[in-house]
Design a protein around this motif. Sequence first.
Motif, PDB file in Angstrom:
ATOM      1  N   UNK A 146       0.847  -1.197   0.000  1.00  0.00           N
ATOM      2  CA  UNK A 146       0.000   0.000   0.000  1.00  0.00           C
ATOM      3  C   UNK A 146       0.881   1.245   0.000  1.00  0.00           C
ATOM      4  N   UNK A 147       1.956   1.190   0.791  1.00  0.00           N
ATOM      5  CA  UNK A 147       2.899   2.314   0.848  1.00  0.00           C
ATOM      6  C   UNK A 147       3.671   2.445  -0.458  1.00  0.00           C
ATOM      7  N   UNK A 148       4.245   1.333  -0.920  1.00  0.00           N
ATOM      8  CA  UNK A 148       5.124   1.438  -2.092  1.00  0.00           C
ATOM      9  C   UNK A 148       4.337   1.790  -3.354  1.00  0.00           C
ATOM     10  N   UNK A 149       3.058   1.508  -3.381  1.00  0.00           N
ATOM     11  CA  UNK A 149       2.237   1.851  -4.544  1.00  0.00           C
ATOM     12  C   UNK A 149       1.691   3.288  -4.445  1.00  0.00           C
ATOM     13  N   UNK A 184      -0.693   5.453   0.549  1.00  0.00           N
ATOM     14  CA  UNK A 184      -0.818   6.107   1.853  1.00  0.00           C
ATOM     15  C   UNK A 184      -1.369   7.537   1.763  1.00  0.00           C
ATOM     16  N   UNK A 185      -0.788   8.385   0.881  1.00  0.00           N
ATOM     17  CA  UNK A 185      -1.336   9.744   0.777  1.00  0.00           C
ATOM     18  C   UNK A 185      -2.811   9.766   0.359  1.00  0.00           C
ATOM     19  N   UNK A 186      -3.194   8.796  -0.482  1.00  0.00           N
ATOM     20  CA  UNK A 186      -4.596   8.753  -0.913  1.00  0.00           C
ATOM     21  C   UNK A 186      -5.514   8.446   0.267  1.00  0.00           C
ATOM     22  N   UNK A 187      -5.090   7.478   1.084  1.00  0.00           N
ATOM     23  CA  UNK A 187      -5.917   7.097   2.229  1.00  0.00           C
ATOM     24  C   UNK A 187      -5.936   8.227   3.272  1.00  0.00           C
ATOM     25  N   UNK A 188      -4.804   8.896   3.429  1.00  0.00           N
ATOM     26  CA  UNK A 188      -4.753  10.019   4.374  1.00  0.00           C
ATOM     27  C   UNK A 188      -5.672  11.149   3.919  1.00  0.00           C
ATOM     28  N   UNK A 189      -5.689  11.386   2.613  1.00  0.00           N
ATOM     29  CA  UNK A 189      -6.605  12.405   2.092  1.00  0.00           C
ATOM     30  C   UNK A 189      -8.053  12.007   2.369  1.00  0.00           C
TER      31      UNK A 189
END
Length: 422
Positions: free
Chosen positions: A183-186, A189-194
């Motif tokens: 999830x991180x390498x793809x 993370x920023x998408x989920x945080x948004x």
Amino acid sequence: GDLFCSAEQVSLTVSLSPCLRQSDCALTVVENSEEGEGGAVGSEESQEEVTEVVQPSEQWKTLSPGQAVPAGSHVRLNLQTGQREVRLGEEQLKYWTEEHRCVGRGHLIHDVVCPLFISSSFRPMEELKKDMAQLDLLVETDVQIMRRLLEQFNNSSSTTEQRLKVLLELEYLVHQVDNAQSLCSLGGLPLVLQGLNSSDVRLQENSAFVLGSALSSNPAVQVQAVEGGALQMLLTALATAQPLRVKKKVLFAVAALLRHFPHAQLHFLSKGGFQVLTELFRADAGGVLRARIVTMLYDMISEKSGLDLVSDESHQERVRQYHQVPVEAELLEKGWCGLAPQLLQSTEHDHREKVGGALRALLAMAPTCWHVYRSDTSLLGSLRSLQEQYHDMVQSEMIIGEESSYYADILELVQALQVRMK
Ligand SMILES: *[C@@H]1O[C@H](CO)[C@@H](O)[C@H](O)[C@H]1NC(C)=O
Ligand SMILES: *[C@@H]1O[C@H](CO)[C@@H](O)[C@H](O)[C@H]1NC(C)=O
Ligand SMILES: *[C@@H]1O[C@H](CO)[C@@H](O)[C@H](O)[C@H]1NC(C)=O
């Protein structure tokens, strides 16, 4: 020679034929009775009838010759043993032996289940590999699934409903440590945080859920989340999230981010995290969040005070880092010595289950809080009434076994607290 399997080995050949309707699709397994390399008899493939359909369970089950499984099952081929194994599949055939799970192939058949005709036969290794390579094109790996899901989530033409569904699928996947790291390498993370900052509360809730599950017991993800600004996003969400169920999920993510991570704890405190928790606690008249918040405090205190118990080469560094986290000072400053005892006054139905956790937290806080506890008449009253109640329970001959040791444990915690307060 080397290209052929020896007579003792059973190798597997997989061939594919497409199907159009889901109902057509079933995995058929047929035994091939052909003799091995240089075999004199019967060089033609003879396919046996399927004699039995096996219902997969959650555990991997080895398939025998002639057994078939329903479409949608997870089937993997073990090239070492030649065994076909099956278990229940939420999606479809996506688990194969590790050699066949490769990253980076773009061909997806996520929505179509194809029948796989698997026969045990003796085949040249090269041929076998070719068949397997063909399969790779058709079997979607978890990484491929996640890439597709993230693209869908990130696509501006996706609807909220689609995004919600994507988040639930991601949440399922990130329970696996390596998927959470993918999830991180793809770049997920920023998408989920948004998503935490979305104007739709359902997106907030599901995003927090994905984040919490990805962070749970996953130090690599915890580090990347902190580097990606997760603390600030979570704190903002915790302070502003409105429906209770969103708050619960955000709190879950915060707890998962902080667990065994003194660096994150330090920043959480310095950004006013305890203040936010205090406000949540005060506003949570129903008491649903209160126990969870106090459990979080307990975890932080006991991680720090339990440091001496584990001694390895990183011990010194851990001690140094935890030493910088001013949990005790914050507990005092934000009034937790007076707040936490309120948990014992709860009148909820599940009060009994929470009493143990509350008492353990109060005891962990005692070295910092004892002088506040001592002048807290309602805490003294609560303890006295718990002691009477549980003393009677322990004496009662009606209660035996586990029940009895539960009451004895609570009684012991109550008495330990009373001793600290004398
Ligand atoms: C977004 O989704 C639409 C509709 O499914 C698709 O046509 C388009 O190519 C996608 N855009 C990107 C950038 O993937
Ligand atoms: C999301 O889309 C933007 C622009 O459309 C792109 O720059 C970014 O890499 C995408 N992120 C992911 C994780 O797909
Ligand atoms: C959160 O959303 C608001 C309003 O849509 C926006 O102004 C703000 O920049 C966002 N914050 C972050 C950190 O993305």
